[in-house]
Structure formats: structure tokens, C-alpha cells
Design an enzyme around this catalytic site. Structure first.
Site, PDB file in Angstrom:
ATOM      1  N   TYR A 186     -17.862  14.048 -13.077  1.00 46.91           N
ATOM      2  CA  TYR A 186     -17.754  15.202 -13.840  1.00 46.91           C
ATOM      3  C   TYR A 186     -16.375  15.343 -14.515  1.00 46.91           C
ATOM      4  CZ  TYR A 186     -21.505  17.138 -10.880  1.00 46.91           C
ATOM      5  OH  TYR A 186     -22.699  17.018 -10.198  1.00 46.91           O
ATOM      6  N   HIS A 223      -8.226  -3.488  -7.585  1.00 44.53           N
ATOM      7  CA  HIS A 223      -7.961  -2.970  -6.535  1.00 44.53           C
ATOM      8  C   HIS A 223      -9.442  -2.767  -5.680  1.00 44.53           C
ATOM      9  CE1 HIS A 223      -5.391  -0.436  -3.874  1.00 44.53           C
ATOM     10  NE2 HIS A 223      -6.346   0.330  -3.672  1.00 44.53           N
ATOM     11  N   ARG A 246       0.724  -1.337  -0.126  1.00 47.24           N
ATOM     12  CA  ARG A 246      -0.011  -0.099   0.146  1.00 47.24           C
ATOM     13  C   ARG A 246       0.679   1.298  -0.105  1.00 47.24           C
ATOM     14  NH1 ARG A 246      -4.148   0.554   4.728  1.00 47.24           N
ATOM     15  NH2 ARG A 246      -4.626  -1.492   3.935  1.00 47.24           N
TER      16      ARG A 246
END
Length: 816
Positions: free
Chosen positions: A128, A84, A38
Site C-alpha cells: 500500500y 539482503h 547486523r
């Protein structure tokens, strides 16, 4: 339930475990999962797992830099669903950061829409915004389909994902990385692609590269927000050890505004500093009276760039106000470098050399695997084309076999058994279209076959010759540099911080002393008043028995001091950086410079080299070398190798010459040899040198002096006796001779400590093993012949001996 189990409960095998042990193992497993899976980047491609998965998912979606954008939500869904299985916000934040030109020096994602700002504004919602790979981002994935990297299963074992990307760019250095794991963190600054590429190419051309050489190509970090780095010491430390602290400040200038007032204009701010938070801190400082003289603050930033205007009161010096901003706001910050990355799955702190070597090793492996893949493909295709050409030569027989077969299997068998084709060739012949029988098609096959043979030969040479392989790696690095390199944004200031420090430190002459156990300290020269010959001197230090004086020299607080080592390296540190303890023996020299095992400083030399063209070295074993003085330019605390030494040998003296002078070598047993300088041809830094003087068994060189008009040879022995002898008494000879007697020595005199060229107006600073220092005038020491021993010049306590001496030049004092 108990009835089903025959009246008893069965829990299977029960293993009793201490709670402490179980918690320890579980926490360690969790910590390693965070570290490896990670928070830390891989040293090869510079990416964390989530970043790697985002880029690979975008490639699978076809989002290349010259294709249409797609909604960010689609990228996030592809990444989360396939590779993931974590929070969609974490994946989107990762992708957004890869697209931010104020976070990434070279963005790997090309974003369209609001992806956040330097003010700390978050990106717009993923529904968006749109994104695709940047052109540089594609370079991270180049050749991934040619078996260049290892693959592993995804989270549910339904797909394969790359464990590392081929990465044609040194992303770990170019874009840096930031992450907090469990018990460790990484904070790697970004760098300029052009500079990193130049450093990598230099490493490919030179096997034994030292840090000091790489600093010429890669002087320091290059932040996307620009700014200025103050000084190079922090950079050198970070590059040398993997950890360091770099002072970074924003770029400013002063403008005239209305009614005679001035304004401080901030055009660049330090990396990772939030502009809004900076402005709020300035406002708060003005309100709380921490910042004086600022009357108005305006943020005039727009799409053309950052611009913060701070108007200053007429009565306030704008430079004073600017210094307050540097010291009390984030306009000047410290960037803590921690070059922590995963190497072979293990977290390691990496010096610069190691980071570059890991990337080069990765690229060599990628090119090697890609070449092996292409070789297999080319050989297979060449085999097919060879079969087609053979078939065209015997086309009537081929047609007869095919027409006489009842099915494709029989035809294939006939081609292999009767005409000698292989199985793949036979199948290709059966799949061949009739248009291949035309003359033009045959010509195309012949051209393809010749091209394939050339490719096969090239691939085999790459795999067989490491030099050719490195040539391919270098060519690709230079190609990336040519297409994506751009000018440096962050300026590295050598003088600004140092000058401001030195402005507070008066330039004074200092005595620098190195003890035998390698402790360095300085004292003011003015503390040692001039004494008459035979004086006992003053106490310069109170060293322990194992801390006797080794070397002494005179320089100033504003000059660099060169430190030459037993392994032929030279380092430079500024005079005022050397500690001046009121008591004690100073600091270990290893806290200033990086010494290898068994490496010691054997010569101290003031860096003032005005008028000199060459640096002359003589070792204790009599090996001499003349080197151009340009090889000592821009030396820092990182060091540079200037002489290759034989085992057991060490530098005895270092002198600067004009190129047309005579040199006088002096040995501990009192022999001297005068040799013209032109008998030694100039040599480069890696050269060993030639014999300067022939030594008797057990004898060593202790002196080397430039023969100059107006100076005499000063000789001092261990018991404090000394004299001056005119240089004219030593006639020139060829190098390699045994010399003539320079001083009569015996049991009462001990061996010679050294020799020095001294003028009448010069002064001499003598220091004993026990720290006793004597400063006396050269003219007080008598001029005697070669055969004489000389009188006592310094009276020593019983058991004490002279350790070293340094000449205080009269002309330098006049200039001061």
C-alpha cells in the site's frame, strides 16, 4: 554403500573436538557476525548494513527525491533479492523507520502513505505504501559512482555492494542509532545538523580542539520529538567518555479551563516514548492513586501537532501535579547514551571528539579518492582534446593519411606512426564527426581544453595540499548545512533542574578541601567558631599520613568552584555537588572532572568575579599572565585550557583584577616584588605568559595578591607564625626583578606557606597538614614591618605544619 566402498565405510578425515571448544568458537563467530553484520552502525556513515543496502537499492531503482514514488514492495524485493537475503518484514521495517519523522531527526527516505505513528501504530503493508529517497538521503550516496568507497561481493557473489556510503552528512550523530548486538548495545542520540556542521568546521580550522570548545557549537542532542534536556552534566559525561545518562522531559504548560479549573497541556514528549503508552500510564496512575488531582484526560493531537490535556482539580496545585507526572510516568525519562559504533570493523565506544574525527577522516578519504578519479578522467579527456586540436591544425595531413588507408586499423596506425598521435587520440580522430571542422566547434574544443587544464590544476592542488583538501571538505559541509539545517527542537535547560535542586539546598558558606592525594570534600564554615590568636583549632578531618591537606578555599553551596590544574586547564563544579562526608576523606576529584595522566589540581577559586576584568596567573617558576575574564565564561566540568605551562611548572596563584591595580608576588623564601598590572599585556588562553619575578635557585612563588586600599599583606609560614605588613612598605618595580625581603625566615619558622590580602574585618581560615582548622580574625594578627617574623598565630602538634589558608571576606558575609 559398503559394497561401493569395498566393504568399508569412509567418512574422510575425522577431527575430534571438545564440545566446549566448538560451542565457544561457534558462538563467538555468531556474535561477531551479529555485531559487524547486523546490529551496530559504521562510525563513518552511521548506517547498519541493512540500512545501507536499502538506500543503495533505492538509488539503483532511480528513486531520487525529484522522481516518482514507487511501491515499497518493489524496494523491499530489490534489496532482498540482490543484497539482503533475510526477512522482507525486517527490510520493510528498516525502510519505514528511515521515513518516520518522529524516529529520525532527518529522515533519509520520503514515504507516501501510512508509515506508522508516535502512538505505536505499525506501518501499512508494503503493497500500500510508496517511497523514494529524501533529498538528504541522496546526500548519503553522492559521488558513489566515482570510486569514493570500497565495494565487496553480495551474498551470492553475483554483484558488488558498497561497504560504506560516501555520506556527505555526519549521519551517526545527526540521526543517531539504536541496536542490540550480542553482549553489547548502542544507543546514540540524534543531533542538530547545523550544530554538528559548525563543530566539524571548527575542528577543520583548529587542529588541537578540546571538548569544552566544541560544546559551544554542539551543546547536546536534538531529538525529533523535541522536549527538554535537564542539565548538562550527563551530556558532558557522554561526550567525554562515550557513555552517559541524560534526563529528558516533555514540554508542558498550564492553561485555564472552564469554571476556574486549570489543565496541564503536554505538547512534546521524550524521544522514543509511545504516546498511547504514556496516556495509559497516566490513567493507571490516577486509578491507583499514584497521581493526585487529575480529573480528566483528553488526547487532542491532530495533524498540527501533539496535544494531551490533563484537567486538574481546583484544590490541587498544578505544579505539584506536574512534578508527580515527571517522577511517576515517562513524561520524564533517562536516555542512556552508549556511543558504540564500528571503527575499522571493530566495535568501539566513542567520545564526541573521536566520532567527529572519524567522520572527517572518512570525508577526507572520500574527497581524496573522488579527486583522484576526476583527475584521471580529466587528464584522459585533456589528452583526447589536445589530440583533436592538433588534428584540426594539420587536418589536410590527417585526411590524407585516412584516405590513403585501406581499413581503420591501418588509418589508426598511420596516425600514430606518421603524425605522432597516441592510440586514444588516433581513435578519437577517427570517431570525430565532420561538424567538428567548423570554427565554432574548434572554439568549443579550445574552451573545453582550457577548462580541463584548470580542473587538472585544481585537482592536483587538492591532492597535494591537506589544507586545500580540508577546504573542500569544509565547503561541502557548509553547503549541506545551508540546504538542510533547521532550528533546534530540544531545549537544554541549565537552570531548571539545578535551581530545583538548589531550592532544596540552603545557600551556606562552605569550606572546600582538597587532599594531597586528590580527594575533594566540603564542610560547613559555621562549624569553625572564631578563635583567638594562638588557638589550636578543631579537627576538620582525620587524614591518613598520605592524605594530608593540599588546598582549601571558602565558597557557597550555590556557587561554582573553579579548579585549576598543573597543565593549565580550569574546570567548574557547583558547591553543593561536592560531598560532605561525616567521616572519610570525600571523593576523588577525578570523579568530578576528567584529568589527564600526571595532571593535578593546584588551585581552587570561588567563581565570584564581580567587577573583575582580568584573571591573573602566576606559576611556581615565576611566569605571569593576565587574561580577560571573559575567557572563563560558561566553563563546565568538561574544562578549558587557559595557560600553556613549561615542563615541571604549575600554577601557584590565581587572582582577579580590575586592570589598573598593583600585584605583589611572594616567594617561599620570603622575597616580595610589587609590580603594576599594566606591565603585563592581556593574552589569550593558549599563551604562555612572561617572567613576573626572578627567583633564586630552589625558590618558588607561593603568593600573588592584589594591592587594595584598606588591606594589608598577610604572611603565614609553615610553623604557624604570621604577621600583617602594610602594602605601602613595598614600592612598585618593573616585572622580572628579584624583589625585597617580606619576612625574616629561619629554621624555626620554615618557609612561607603563602600570602593573602586581608582587611581588618576579614577572617582567616587556617588548615594544617593533619586536618587541624583554625578560624581567627585578621585584626588579631599584629601589623609588623617587612623585617619582622611575627608571633605564633596557630599552635601545631609536633610534626604538623600549616598547609594552606583562605580569607573569609567581611563584605561577602554582609551580602549573605
Amino acid at each position: 554403500m559398503s559394497e561401493l566402498l569395498g566393504g568399508r565405510l569412509d567418512f574422510g578425515t575425522v577431527v575430534p573436538l571438545p564440545l566446549e571448544e566448538e560451542i565457544k568458537h561457534s558462538y563467538l563467530d555468531y556474535a561477531m557476525s551479529v555485531i559487524v553484520g547486523r546490529a551496530l552502525p559504521d562510525a563513518r556513515d552511521g548506517l547498519k548494513p541493512v540500512q545501507r543496502r536499502v538506500l543503495y537499492a533505492m538509488l539503483e531503482l532511480g528513486l531520487r527525491h525529484n522522481q516518482a514514488y514507487k511501491k515499497s514492495a518493489r524496494v523491499v524485493g530489490e534489496t532482498m533479492g540482490k543484497y539482503h537475503p533475510h526477512s522482507d518484514s525486517a527490510i520493510y521495517d528498516t525502510m519505514a523507520r528511515l521515513a518516520q519523522d518522529f524516529s529520525m531527526r532527518y529522515p533519509l527516505v520520503d514515504g507516501q502513505g501510512n508509515f506508522g505513528s508516535i502512538d505505536g501504530d505499525p506501518p501499512a503493508a508494503m503493497r500500500y505504501t510508496e517511497a523514494r529517497l529524501s533529498a538528504l538521503g541522496e546526500e548519503m550516496l553522492e559521488n558513489i559512482d566515482e570510486e569514493t568507497v570500497d565495494w565487496g561481493p553480495n551474498f551470492d557473489d553475483s554483484l558488488k555492494e558498497p561497504l560504506v556510503l560516501p555520506s556527505r552528512i555526519p549521519n551517526l550523530l545527526v540521526n543517531g542509532s539504536t541496536g542490540i548486538a550480542v553482549g553489547m548495545a548502542t544507543n546514540i542520540p540524534p543531533h542538530n545538523l547545523t550544530e554538528v556542521a559548525d563543530a566539524l568546521c571548527y575542528m577543520l580550522d583548529h587542529e588541537d580542539v578540546e571538548l569544552g570548545e566544541l560544546l559551544h557549537f554542539l551543546p547536546g542532542p536534538d531529538f525529533p520529538t523535541g522536549g527538554e534536556i535537564l542539565g548538562r552534566d550527563g551530556i558532558v559525561e557522554a561526550y567525554r567518555t562515550g557513555r552517559g545518562r541524560i534526563s529528558v522531559r516533555g514540554k508542558t504548560h498550564v492553561e485555564d479551563v472552564k469554571r476556574g479549573k486549570k489543565a496541564i497541556v503536554i505538547t512534546e514528549i521524550p524521544y522514543m516514548v509511545n504516546k498511547t503508552n504514556l496516556i495509559e500510564a497516566i490513567v493507571r496512575g490516577v486509578q491507583e492513586k499514584h497521581l493526585d488531582g487529575i480529573t480528566d484526560i483528553r488526547d487532542e493531537s491532530d495533524r498540527r501537532g501533539l496535544r494531551i490535556v490533563l484537567e486538574v482539580n481546583r484544590d490541587m496545585d498544578s505544579q505539584v501535579a506536574l512534578r508527580q507526572l515527571y517522577s511517576r510516568t515517562q513524561l520524564q525519562t533517562t536516555y542512556g547514551v552508549i556511543n558504540l559504533a564500528l571503527v575499522d570493523g571493530q566495535p568501539r565506544e566513542l567520545p564526541l571528539l573521536e566520532m567527529l574525527k572519524v567522520f572527517l577522516s572518512h570525508r577526507r578519504n572520500v574527497v581524496r579518492r573522488r579527486t583522484a578519479y576526476r583527475l584521471r578522467k580529466a587528464e584522459a579527456r585533456a589528452h583526447i582534446v589536445e589530440g583533436l586540436l592538433k588534428a584540426l591544425d594539420i587536418i589536410e595531413e590527417v585526411i590524407a593519411v585516412v584516405r590513403g588507408s585501406k581499413d581503420p586499423n591501418e588509418a589508426r596506425q598511420g596516425l600514430t606512426d606518421r603524425l605522432g598521435f597516441s592510440e586514444p587520440q588516433a581513435q578519437a580522430i577517427l570517431d570525430m564527426r565532420l561538424q567538428r571542422l567548423t570554427g565554432l566547434e574548434r572554439h568549443k574544443l579550445e574552451e573545453e581544453y582550457a577548462q580541463l587544464l584548470g580542473d587538472i590544476e585544481m585537482y592536483r592542488s587538492i591532492l597535494a595540499n591537506p589544507k586545500v583538501l580540508d577546504g573542500v571538505v569544509k565547503e561541502e559541509i557548509e553547503d549541506v548545512k545551508a540546504r538542510f539545517g533547521n532550528p533546534r527542537r530540544t531545549e537544554i535547560l541549565d537552570a531548571m533542574e539545578d535551581v530545583s535542586m538548589e531550592d532544596l539546598i540552603p545557600e551556606k558558606e562552605i569550606v572546600v578541601v582538597l587532599s594531597r592525594d586528590n580527594y575533594l570534600r566540603r564542610m560547613m564554615l559555621e562549624e569553625y567558631r572564631l578563635q583567638n590568636r594562638g588557638g589550636k583549632g578543631v579537627k576538620g578531618a582525620t587524614p591518613k599520613e598520605e592524605d594530608e591537606i593540599s588546598l582549601v578555599t571558602v565558597t557557597t553551596t550555590h556557587r561554582d568552584l573553579f579548579l585549576f590544574t598543573t597543565k593549565g586547564r580550569v574546570f567548574a563544579i557547583r558547591g553543593h555537588m561536592i560531598p560532605q562526608p561525616r567521616s572519610g576523606k570525600g571523593k576523588p576529584v577525578s570523579s568530578f572532572i576528567s584529568l589527564e595522566e600526571d595532571e593535578k589540581v593546584v588551585a581552587l577559586r570561588d567563581s565570584r568575579l564581580s567587577g573583575a576584568r582580568f584573571v591573573f596567573f602566576i606559576t611556581r617558576q615565576g611566569v605571569a599572565k593576565r587574561m580577560p575574564v571573559t575567557e572563563l565564561e560558561n566553563i563546565t566540568r568538561a574544562g578549558r585550557r587557559v595557560l600553556s605551562l613549561d615542563s615541571g611548572d604549575a600554577i601557584a596563584r590565581v587572582r582577579c583584577t580590575s586592570g589598573e591595580e598593583d600585584l605583589l608576588f611572594v616567594t617561599a623564601s620570603g622575597q616580595a616584588l610589587r609590580v603594576p598590572e599594566n606591565e603585563f599585556r592581556p593574552l589569550g588562553r593558549q599563551a604562555r605568559g612572561v617572567r613576573g619575578i626572578r627567583l633564586d635557585e630552589g625558590d618558588v612563588v607561593v603568593g600573588c595578591d592584589v594591592v587594595q586600599a584598606g588591606t594589608d599583606l598577610l604572611l603565614i609560614n609553615e610553623k604557624g607564625l604570621g604577621k600583617r605588613t602594610p602594602f605601602e612598605e613595598f614600592t612598585p618595580h618593573h616585572r622580572g626583578g628579584g624583589g625585597v625581603r617580606a619576612m625574616r625566615l629561619g629554621a624555626k619558622t620554615g618557609l612561607l606557606v603563602g600570602s593573602w590580602g586581608a582587611a581588618e574585618k576579614d577572617e582567616i581560615l587556617l588548615i594544617s597538614n593533619r586536618g587541624r582548622m583554625v578560624r581567627l580574625a585578621a585584626e588579631d594578627i599584629p601589623i609588623l614591618s617587612r623585617e619582622a617574623t611575627g608571633p605564633i598565630v596557630v599552635r601545631l602538634d609536633e610534626g604538623d605544619e600549616v598547609a594552606d589558608a583562605s580569607i573569609i571576606r567581611a563584605e561577602e558575609e554582609e551580602e549573605e
